[in-house]
Design a protein around this motif. Structure first.
Motif, PDB file in Angstrom:
ATOM      1  N   ALA A 111     -12.742  33.448  51.777  1.00 54.37           N
ATOM      2  CA  ALA A 111     -13.310  32.270  52.435  1.00 54.37           C
ATOM      3  C   ALA A 111     -12.767  32.121  53.851  1.00 54.37           C
ATOM      4  O   ALA A 111     -13.502  31.798  54.791  1.00 54.37           O
ATOM      5  CB  ALA A 111     -12.998  31.027  51.615  1.00 54.37           C
ATOM      6  N   GLU A 112     -11.476  32.424  54.015  1.00 53.85           N
ATOM      7  CA  GLU A 112     -10.863  32.317  55.344  1.00 53.85           C
ATOM      8  C   GLU A 112     -11.407  33.377  56.282  1.00 53.85           C
ATOM      9  O   GLU A 112     -11.697  33.101  57.453  1.00 53.85           O
ATOM     10  CB  GLU A 112      -9.341  32.452  55.213  1.00 53.85           C
ATOM     11  CG  GLU A 112      -8.602  32.199  56.513  1.00 53.85           C
ATOM     12  CD  GLU A 112      -7.101  32.204  56.334  1.00 53.85           C
ATOM     13  OE1 GLU A 112      -6.392  32.359  57.348  1.00 53.85           O
ATOM     14  OE2 GLU A 112      -6.634  32.070  55.178  1.00 53.85           O
ATOM     15  N   GLN A 113     -11.575  34.602  55.784  1.00 54.11           N
ATOM     16  CA  GLN A 113     -12.105  35.680  56.618  1.00 54.11           C
ATOM     17  C   GLN A 113     -13.527  35.378  57.097  1.00 54.11           C
ATOM     18  O   GLN A 113     -13.883  35.663  58.241  1.00 54.11           O
ATOM     19  CB  GLN A 113     -12.081  36.994  55.840  1.00 54.11           C
ATOM     20  CG  GLN A 113     -10.686  37.577  55.638  1.00 54.11           C
ATOM     21  CD  GLN A 113     -10.713  38.853  54.809  1.00 54.11           C
ATOM     22  OE1 GLN A 113     -11.769  39.294  54.357  1.00 54.11           O
ATOM     23  NE2 GLN A 113      -9.541  39.457  54.611  1.00 54.11           N
ATOM     24  N   LEU A 114     -14.318  34.795  56.219  1.00 53.73           N
ATOM     25  CA  LEU A 114     -15.723  34.507  56.556  1.00 53.73           C
ATOM     26  C   LEU A 114     -15.895  33.186  57.296  1.00 53.73           C
ATOM     27  O   LEU A 114     -16.965  32.908  57.843  1.00 53.73           O
ATOM     28  CB  LEU A 114     -16.561  34.477  55.277  1.00 53.73           C
ATOM     29  CG  LEU A 114     -16.711  35.811  54.533  1.00 53.73           C
ATOM     30  CD1 LEU A 114     -17.369  35.582  53.176  1.00 53.73           C
ATOM     31  CD2 LEU A 114     -17.534  36.784  55.371  1.00 53.73           C
ATOM     32  N   GLY A 115     -14.850  32.376  57.301  1.00 52.97           N
ATOM     33  CA  GLY A 115     -14.976  31.055  57.912  1.00 52.97           C
ATOM     34  C   GLY A 115     -15.803  30.115  57.064  1.00 52.97           C
ATOM     35  O   GLY A 115     -16.484  29.210  57.578  1.00 52.97           O
ATOM     36  N   TYR A 116     -15.755  30.318  55.754  1.00 54.02           N
ATOM     37  CA  TYR A 116     -16.556  29.485  54.844  1.00 54.02           C
ATOM     38  C   TYR A 116     -15.843  28.169  54.536  1.00 54.02           C
ATOM     39  O   TYR A 116     -14.654  28.150  54.225  1.00 54.02           O
ATOM     40  CB  TYR A 116     -16.826  30.226  53.534  1.00 54.02           C
ATOM     41  CG  TYR A 116     -17.498  29.360  52.487  1.00 54.02           C
ATOM     42  CD1 TYR A 116     -18.846  29.049  52.589  1.00 54.02           C
ATOM     43  CD2 TYR A 116     -16.769  28.833  51.418  1.00 54.02           C
ATOM     44  CE1 TYR A 116     -19.466  28.245  51.648  1.00 54.02           C
ATOM     45  CE2 TYR A 116     -17.379  28.033  50.472  1.00 54.02           C
ATOM     46  CZ  TYR A 116     -18.730  27.730  50.597  1.00 54.02           C
ATOM     47  OH  TYR A 116     -19.330  26.919  49.665  1.00 54.02           O
ATOM     48  N   VAL A 117     -16.610  27.087  54.618  1.00 50.07           N
ATOM     49  CA  VAL A 117     -16.114  25.758  54.261  1.00 50.07           C
ATOM     50  C   VAL A 117     -17.100  25.156  53.266  1.00 50.07           C
ATOM     51  O   VAL A 117     -18.313  25.153  53.522  1.00 50.07           O
ATOM     52  CB  VAL A 117     -16.005  24.843  55.503  1.00 50.07           C
ATOM     53  CG1 VAL A 117     -15.547  23.462  55.094  1.00 50.07           C
ATOM     54  CG2 VAL A 117     -15.044  25.445  56.523  1.00 50.07           C
ATOM     55  N   PRO A 118     -16.634  24.650  52.112  1.00 51.35           N
ATOM     56  CA  PRO A 118     -17.553  24.047  51.142  1.00 51.35           C
ATOM     57  C   PRO A 118     -18.332  22.893  51.769  1.00 51.35           C
ATOM     58  O   PRO A 118     -17.825  22.164  52.631  1.00 51.35           O
ATOM     59  CB  PRO A 118     -16.616  23.544  50.031  1.00 51.35           C
ATOM     60  CG  PRO A 118     -15.393  24.373  50.171  1.00 51.35           C
ATOM     61  CD  PRO A 118     -15.239  24.653  51.623  1.00 51.35           C
ATOM     62  N   HIS A 119     -19.569  22.733  51.346  1.00 49.70           N
ATOM     63  CA  HIS A 119     -20.446  21.674  51.845  1.00 49.70           C
ATOM     64  C   HIS A 119     -20.166  20.389  51.062  1.00 49.70           C
ATOM     65  O   HIS A 119     -20.420  20.309  49.859  1.00 49.70           O
ATOM     66  CB  HIS A 119     -21.913  22.101  51.676  1.00 49.70           C
ATOM     67  CG  HIS A 119     -22.861  21.306  52.515  1.00 49.70           C
ATOM     68  ND1 HIS A 119     -23.055  19.969  52.347  1.00 49.70           N
ATOM     69  CD2 HIS A 119     -23.650  21.679  53.555  1.00 49.70           C
ATOM     70  CE1 HIS A 119     -23.943  19.534  53.228  1.00 49.70           C
ATOM     71  NE2 HIS A 119     -24.312  20.558  53.981  1.00 49.70           N
ATOM     72  N   ALA A 120     -19.638  19.397  51.760  1.00 46.85           N
ATOM     73  CA  ALA A 120     -19.241  18.158  51.082  1.00 46.85           C
ATOM     74  C   ALA A 120     -20.423  17.463  50.423  1.00 46.85           C
ATOM     75  O   ALA A 120     -20.315  16.940  49.315  1.00 46.85           O
ATOM     76  CB  ALA A 120     -18.563  17.215  52.075  1.00 46.85           C
ATOM     77  N   PRO A 157     -21.943  31.170  56.722  1.00 47.26           N
ATOM     78  CA  PRO A 157     -21.509  31.841  55.481  1.00 47.26           C
ATOM     79  C   PRO A 157     -21.720  30.938  54.271  1.00 47.26           C
ATOM     80  O   PRO A 157     -21.582  29.707  54.361  1.00 47.26           O
ATOM     81  CB  PRO A 157     -20.026  32.115  55.721  1.00 47.26           C
ATOM     82  CG  PRO A 157     -19.609  31.132  56.770  1.00 47.26           C
ATOM     83  CD  PRO A 157     -20.810  30.913  57.631  1.00 47.26           C
ATOM     84  N   THR A 158     -22.047  31.541  53.147  1.00 52.56           N
ATOM     85  CA  THR A 158     -22.299  30.799  51.913  1.00 52.56           C
ATOM     86  C   THR A 158     -21.285  31.188  50.850  1.00 52.56           C
ATOM     87  O   THR A 158     -20.531  32.158  51.007  1.00 52.56           O
ATOM     88  CB  THR A 158     -23.712  31.098  51.395  1.00 52.56           C
ATOM     89  OG1 THR A 158     -23.773  32.480  50.985  1.00 52.56           O
ATOM     90  CG2 THR A 158     -24.765  30.840  52.458  1.00 52.56           C
ATOM     91  N   SER A 159     -21.309  30.447  49.761  1.00 52.10           N
ATOM     92  CA  SER A 159     -20.410  30.776  48.651  1.00 52.10           C
ATOM     93  C   SER A 159     -20.753  32.134  48.048  1.00 52.10           C
ATOM     94  O   SER A 159     -19.891  32.829  47.509  1.00 52.10           O
ATOM     95  CB  SER A 159     -20.473  29.686  47.575  1.00 52.10           C
ATOM     96  OG  SER A 159     -21.784  29.579  47.044  1.00 52.10           O
ATOM     97  N   ALA A 160     -22.045  32.540  48.153  1.00 51.17           N
ATOM     98  CA  ALA A 160     -22.442  33.867  47.652  1.00 51.17           C
ATOM     99  C   ALA A 160     -21.756  34.964  48.468  1.00 51.17           C
ATOM    100  O   ALA A 160     -21.337  35.990  47.919  1.00 51.17           O
ATOM    101  CB  ALA A 160     -23.961  34.017  47.718  1.00 51.17           C
ATOM    102  N   ASP A 161     -21.636  34.736  49.794  1.00 51.49           N
ATOM    103  CA  ASP A 161     -20.947  35.712  50.642  1.00 51.49           C
ATOM    104  C   ASP A 161     -19.476  35.822  50.236  1.00 51.49           C
ATOM    105  O   ASP A 161     -18.908  36.921  50.179  1.00 51.49           O
ATOM    106  CB  ASP A 161     -21.043  35.294  52.103  1.00 51.49           C
ATOM    107  CG  ASP A 161     -22.469  35.263  52.612  1.00 51.49           C
ATOM    108  OD1 ASP A 161     -23.276  36.087  52.141  1.00 51.49           O
ATOM    109  OD2 ASP A 161     -22.778  34.399  53.463  1.00 51.49           O
TER     110      ASP A 161
END
Length: 340
Positions: free
Chosen positions: A54-63, A14-18
Motif C-alpha cells: 500500500a505504501e509503495q503504491l500510495g494507496y489510501v483506503p476510501h473513507a 491505486p485501488t485495493s485490487a492493485d
C-alpha cells in the motif's frame, strides 16, 4: 511557431485490487489489514506485506466507501472551543485525540466561530460524524442533539458545567474551584475578598459558577465577597488596580492563573504589597505561576484523563442505545504559595 504545452500525464488512482496483486493476497485480506479488523486472524508477515504494498503504491483506503460498508463513518468531530483551564487543557486534549486515533477514529476539528445553537449542530451534521464531542463553550441545544442523532451521530458528548438533554454529559462543577479559592483565603485570615469575573462572554458559563462557589464558601464567616469585572487586557487590569485601595479588599481570587498573573503585576505597579496588603490566588496551577515572585497560590484542578473520555466515546458508538450518562470529572484543591 508556438508549441502547445504538454498536459501532465494523469496517473490512475491505486485501488485495493492493485495492493492485493502486489502483496499476493486477496482484496478481503487487504481490507482486513488496512481497516485493523480485529476479528480476523492474519499473520504479522502478511500484514507487513500488505502495508508495504500500500505504501509503495500510495494507496489510501476510501473513507466514504468504508463508511458505506460499516453503515457509519469513523469520524469524531470536535468543535473548536475555549476551555477554561489554560495550559491544563492541552495535555488533556492531546491525549484524547491520540487515544481516539488508537481506537481507529478520524478526529476532525471544526472551526465553529460564529456558529451557535441549532445552526452549529446542522453544520456539524453535514459531515455525518459518528460522534460529536463538545468541549467547553461549544455545545448544542437539546434540539441540536436530535439533529445530530438523526444524521447518524451515535454519540453526542458535552464537557462543561451543565448537561444538555439527550447528550452524554461530562460535568465540571466550577463551583468547587471558587469555593476552594475563597475557602483558602478565609483560612488565611482574609475577610474582604474580591472575585475577578472575566468580561469575556465565552467564559461566562464557567465564571458565574465559580463566583457562586466563592459566595457559598463565605457564608456564615463574616467575609465580604465583591465581584470584580475585568477583561484579559493590561488596560483593564491596570484600571482595576488603580482603584484597588478604594475597594478596601484584603484578598482576591482572580478566576484563574492567567488573570491572577495579569492582575498581580498591575497591583504591584500600583505599589500594592502582595501578600501583606492583598493576598492573591488563581486556579489551574500553571508552571509560570510558580516562577513569579511572590510565587502564585492557586487551585489545583484534576480532570478525567483524555484516554477515559475516548473510551467512553468508543463504548457509546458501539452501543448507540445507551441512555445518556452523567459523569463528574473534576476535583479541586487549594495550593498555598507565597502570594497568599
Amino acid at each position: 511557431m508556438s508549441q502547445t504545452p504538454e498536459l501532465p500525464v494523469q496517473r490512475s488512482v491505486p485501488t485495493s485490487a492493485d495492493v492485493a496483486r502486489l502483496a499476493g493476497v486477496s482484496r478481503a485480506t487487504v481490507s482486513y489489514v488496512l481497516n485493523n479488523t480485529a476479528s480476523v486472524r492474519i499473520s504479522e508477515a502478511t500484514r507487513l506485506r500488505v502495508r508495504t504494498a500500500a505504501e509503495q503504491l500510495g494507496y489510501v483506503p476510501h473513507a466514504a466507501a468504508r463508511s458505506l460498508r460499516a453503515g457509519h463513518t469513523r469520524t469524531v468531530l470536535l468543535p473548536t472551543a475555549h476551555l477554561p483551564l489554560g495550559e491544563l487543557s492541552r495535555p488533556f486534549s492531546d491525549e484524547f485525540q491520540w487515544a481516539l486515533r488508537r481506537l481507529d477514529y478520524t478526529v476532525v476539528q471544526y472551526g465553529s466561530l460564529g456558529l451557535e445553537g441549532d445552526e452549529a449542530a446542522r453544520a456539524w451534521a453535514e459531515l455525518r460524524p459518528v460522534a460529536v464531542v463538545c468541549l467547553g463553550d461549544a455545545e448544542p441545544t437539546a434540539r441540536g442533539v436530535e439533529v445530530l442523532k438523526r444524521s447518524g451521530a451515535r454519540a453526542v458528548v458535552t464537557l462543561g458545567p451543565r448537561a444538555v438533554a439527550g447528550a452524554h454529559a461530562l460535568l465540571m462543577d466550577q463551583r468547587r474551584v471558587g469555593g476552594c479559592a475563597v475557602g483558602h483565603l478565609i483560612r488565611r485570615g482574609r475577610r474582604a475578598v474580591g472575585v475577578v469575573v472575566p468580561e469575556e462572554a465565552a467564559l461566562r458559563p464557567f465564571a458565574e459558577p465559580r463566583l457562586e462557589g466563592a459566595r457559598a464558601a463565605a457564608e456564615g464567616t463574616r467575609t465580604r465577597v465583591v465581584p470584580l469585572p475585568m477583561a484579559y487586557q493590561e488596560e483593564s487590569a491596570a484600571g482595576l488596580a488603580a482603584r484597588w485601595r478604594s475597594l478596601a479588599l484584603d484578598a482576591v481570587y482572580a478566576y484563574d492563573d492567567e488573570y491572577a498573573m495579569l492582575l498581580m503585576r498591575a497591583l504591584q505597579d500600583e505599589g500594592v504589597d502582595i501578600p501583606g496588603e492583598t493576598a492573591v490566588i488563581g486556579a489551574g496551577d500553571l508552571l509560570l505561576g510558580r516562577l513569579l515572585r511572590p510565587r502564585l497560590s492557586t487551585v489545583g484542578i484534576d480532570m478525567v484523563s483524555g484516554r477515559r473520555l475516548a473510551e467512553l466515546v468508543d463504548r457509546v458508538v458501539r452501543e448507540p442505545g445507551t441512555r445518556p450518562e452523567r459523569h463528574e470529572l473534576m476535583a479541586a484543591g487549594a495550593v498555598h504559595r507565597e502570594s497568599s
